[in-house]
Design a protein around this motif. Structure first.
Motif, PDB file in Angstrom:
ATOM      1  N   MET A 196       4.350   1.843  -5.011  1.00  0.00           N
ATOM      2  CA  MET A 196       3.216   2.652  -4.552  1.00  0.00           C
ATOM      3  C   MET A 196       2.204   1.724  -3.865  1.00  0.00           C
TER       4      MET A 196
ATOM      5  N   ASP B 174      -1.241   0.406  -3.183  1.00  0.00           N
ATOM      6  CA  ASP B 174      -2.471   0.492  -3.971  1.00  0.00           C
ATOM      7  C   ASP B 174      -3.655  -0.044  -3.169  1.00  0.00           C
TER       8      ASP B 174
ATOM      9  N   SER C  13      -1.167   5.393  -3.833  1.00  0.00           N
ATOM     10  CA  SER C  13      -1.838   5.778  -5.086  1.00  0.00           C
ATOM     11  C   SER C  13      -3.056   6.629  -4.752  1.00  0.00           C
TER      12      SER C  13
END
Ligand SMILES: Nc1ncnc2c1ncn2[C@@H]1O[C@H](COP(=O)(O)OP(=O)(O)OP(=O)(O)O)[C@@H](O)[C@H]1O
Length: 711
Positions: free
Chosen positions: A621, A623, A587
């Protein structure tokens, strides 16, 4: 046979005063033809025969007439111990039918007449016939008697066994029925009445040595005796002997003609064969060498190992001032060493050496062209695996590609985890060298094992050495590449041996004197400052210049953060495969944190951080929450001021010395990993060898033991 064996015991005994009536009674009682007249002392006085009695009675003598006038005093006396033969002659010559048999004292024991003599001879013949049968049956040769009509009359047990026939069946039948080959020979001997000396005769499947002697008259033989010896095995042995003799002859020739010196020794090390080439190098007479102990003729060359059954390959010696190469080969029979062959190569050694050099050079050229060919025919390059478009990285890859097409030694420096080994592997692959890529971490091998690890050892080099010895990394990397990681940790003693190898490309296994030659390309790597080590006397200057031919300096990750997106992408893709995940990327917030970090453990640390995040995170994703604590916080925004080269670890708080902070950093990771070094290295984002280096540098071993033990 003696008289005592066949006379008729007992006799008709008369006294000198007896009458004719007494004589008649004695004859009737004993049924003998003579009666013995004994004197007063019991000795033989004479005999009275039946015929003398008949004559007296016919002349009108009365039965009461005294016997005196009938007594004959020229008596034939035979002794018990006389032979039958002499008794027969005595009776024949004297013309009488009976003799009186007396013992040693002259006492009458009995009488002996013609019938006794005949019985004696019959007994004698029977006994001799038995002896002959026993003798024949004990002979190893087969004996067959054949009569004039070619019928088998007798044969011994050896003949039955040799021709597999039964005597009871064969006797009386024609010999041609059983032994046709023998029949012809016997017929010839009988016909001509001559003896045929032993000659080779094949009877059926048997090869024999047969002699035939006629029996009976010299003109007209009554039959023949064949003596047959089986020589089938003997002939086979003789044939073998002949072959062996021929072989020995050929070998002697080959040894004599050999260009190299050759000797054969017995198990005691005594020379049994030596050729002229050996005599020449030893300045000795060939004949005088044979029979001498090897140790006395060539004291410099020990045969101990070869006589223990071990081969000793090409060792270099100087004999009478001339260099030579000696190979010793044990001769084994039924698993036992029964001697050895020693080969001494000394003529035109230089020419050989030049030839090998030329061969090596050609091999190197072939390698080069093979590499070139592979490079030109490959759509992808080994360097594609090295991610980075940073200008410094691009330049490095170009330089490395160039180095791949040569055989030069390459030195790769850079902090831990920057990809030094990755570069080394790429250079090897791109070079097209046919041998293996062998990596050794000089920091991870205990100092006392380094030499044998590098150069290998021979059997018996030290206690615990493996049977048959072991090849070292140099031999394993022959015609390939040897990657010496953490070369700065190599002890000085080994540095000199490495230098010698780089200069001459030869080395010896530990415990061996035979030089071995290999074709190895060296790539060395270190995160240490070798120049400074040279200045401090910790690294040999000459070695440094030897390995410094091509120098690739890999920049730390913090200096090429432009490559971070590409690296993240490539590493996530690699880890997706490894962890079976479908993570797409990082991210923007998380990526910002990654960019803000100083990456002391470089790409390896980045890989570890991403792997940890992919293990923890659930979304596709990565993070901020998936990142390690020190990267997560807003306050964790980190100054990107690079640490001096070689410094690793998280950013250090002001006021703390680098050493103290780094030590604490390593200790913390070790504690977190419960003492497991591999895990601690992963937590720290450094390689195991760098971790070991730091453990030694800060003498952390004892401290950890203390801390872990205390908890
Ligand atoms: N440029 C790069 N592209 C892709 N992967 C890389 C790159 N550089 C390093 N890596 C990866 O990082 C890890 C460490 O690399 P490598 O072992 O080559 O580093 P190193 O410098 O030899 O480390 P050390 O000195 O600690 O032995 C490996 O998994 C390697 O694949």
């Amino acid at each position: 046979m003696k008289v005592g064996d066949c006379y008729t015991p007992g006799a008709a005994i008369l006294a000198p005063g007896d009458t004719l009536a007494d004589v008649m009674r004695a004859f009737l009682r004993h049924r003998l033809d003579i009666a013995c007249v004994l004197n007063d002392r019991g000795h033989l006085d004479g005999i009275v025969s039946k015929y003398a009695l008949y004559r007296a009675l016919l002349a009108g003598a009365g039965l009461d007439s005294p016997v005196g006038s009938l007594v004959r005093r020229d008596v034939v006396v035979l002794r018990m111990e006389d032979s039958l033969e002499s008794a027969k002659d005595t009776l024949l010559h004297s013309g009488v039918g009976h003799g009186v048999v007396v013992d040693r004292e002259g006492q009458v024991c009995g009488v002996m007449g013609k019938s006794d003599i005949i019985r004696g001879f019959l007994l004698d013949t029977e006994m001799r016939a038995q002896q002959v049968t026993v003798l024949l049956d004990h002979l190893q040769e087969a004996v067959v008697f054949i009569d004039r009509e070619q019928r088998v009359q007798a044969m011994n047990q050896a003949a039955e066994a040799l021709f597999h026939v039964d005597k009871d069946v064969v006797l009386g039948t024609p010999v041609a029925k059983w032994l046709p080959e023998l029949a012809g020979v016997v017929a010839d001997a009988v016909e001509r009445s001559i003896a045929l000396p032993a000659g080779r005769l094949e009877i059926g499947d048997t090869v024999t040595l047969t002699s035939v002697s006629p029996i009976g008259g010299s003109r007209n033989a009554a039959g023949a005796m064949a003596v047959i010896r089986d020589i089938t095995t003997l002939e086979a042995i003789a044939e073998e002997l002949e072959t062996t003799k021929n072989l020995q002859h050929t070998l002697q020739h080959a040894v004599a003609l050999s260009y190299d010196g050759i000797a054969v020794v017995d198990p005691e090390g005594r020379i049994t064969v030596a050729n002229d080439a050996l005599a020449e190098i030893l300045d000795a007479d060939r004949e005088s060498l044979v029979g001498r102990p090897w140790g006395e003729a060539v004291p410099d060359v020990s045969l101990r190992r070869v006589l223990e059954g071990r081969e000793v390959e090409g060792q270099v010696y100087t004999l009478r001032g001339r260099p030579c190469l000696i190979t010793q080969e044990p001769i084994e029979r039924s698993g036992k060493c029964v001697g050895a062959i020693i080969k001494v190569i000394w003529r035109r050694l230089d020419e050989w050496r030049d030839l090998f050099r030329r061969l090596e050079q050609l091999e190197r050229e072939v390698n080069y062209y093979r590499g070139e060919w592979q490079r030109s025919h490959r759509s992808s390059s080994a360097f594609d695996a090295i991610v980075g478009r940073d200008t410094a990285m691009e330049a490095l890859k170009r330089e490395a590609r160039l180095a791949a097409s040569t055989t030069s030694t390459v030195l790769i420096t850079g902090e831990s985890g920057t990809g030094k080994e990755l570069f080394a592997r790429a250079i090897h692959q791109e070079s097209g060298r046919p041998g293996a890529f062998v990596a050794v971490n000089c920091a991870a091998v205990p100092a006392e094992l380094l030499e044998s690890e590098f150069f290998g050892y021979v059997e018996g080099a030290f206690t615990g050495a493996r049977r048959g010895g072991k090849p070292g990394k140099f031999e394993l990397a022959d015609r390939g590449t040897l990657f010496l990681d953490e070369i700065g940790d190599m002890p000085l003693a080994l540095q000199s041996k490495l230098l010698r190898f780089l200069q001459e490309q030869v080395f010896e296994r530990v415990g061996d004197v035979r030089p071995r030659q290999v074709d190895v390309r060296i790539i060395a790597a270190t995160h240490q400052d070798l120049e400074e080590m040279v200045r401090n006397g910790l690294f040999r200057e000459d070695l440094y210049y030897r390995i410094h031919v091509v120098h690739l300096k890999i920049p730390p990750l913090r200096d090429r953060l432009g490559d971070l997106p590409l690296l993240c992408q490539a590493l996530i893709q690699k880890l997706n495969g490894k962890l079976n995940r479908q993570v797409k990327g990082v991210s923007p917030e998380a990526f910002e944190r990654l960019r803000a970090y100083s990456w002391p453990g470089n790409v390896r640390q980045l890989e570890n951080v991403l792997e940890r995040a992919m293990n923890l995170g659930v979304s596709d994703m990565i993070d901020v929450a998936d990142l390690p604590k020190e990267m997560r916080g807003v306050n964790s925004r980190i100054s990107r001021t690079p640490e001096p080269a070689g410094a690793e670890g998280p950013p250090r708080p002001r006021g703390r010395s680098r050493e103290a902070w780094e030590k604490e950093w390593v200790l913390g990771a070790l504690e977190e990993a419960g003492g497991n070094r591999t895990r601690a290295a992963q937590i720290l984002g450094i390689s195991r060898s760098t971790l070991y280096h730091k453990l030694r540098k800060y003498r952390i071993e004892e401290e950890v033991r203390f801390r872990l033990g205390a908890t």
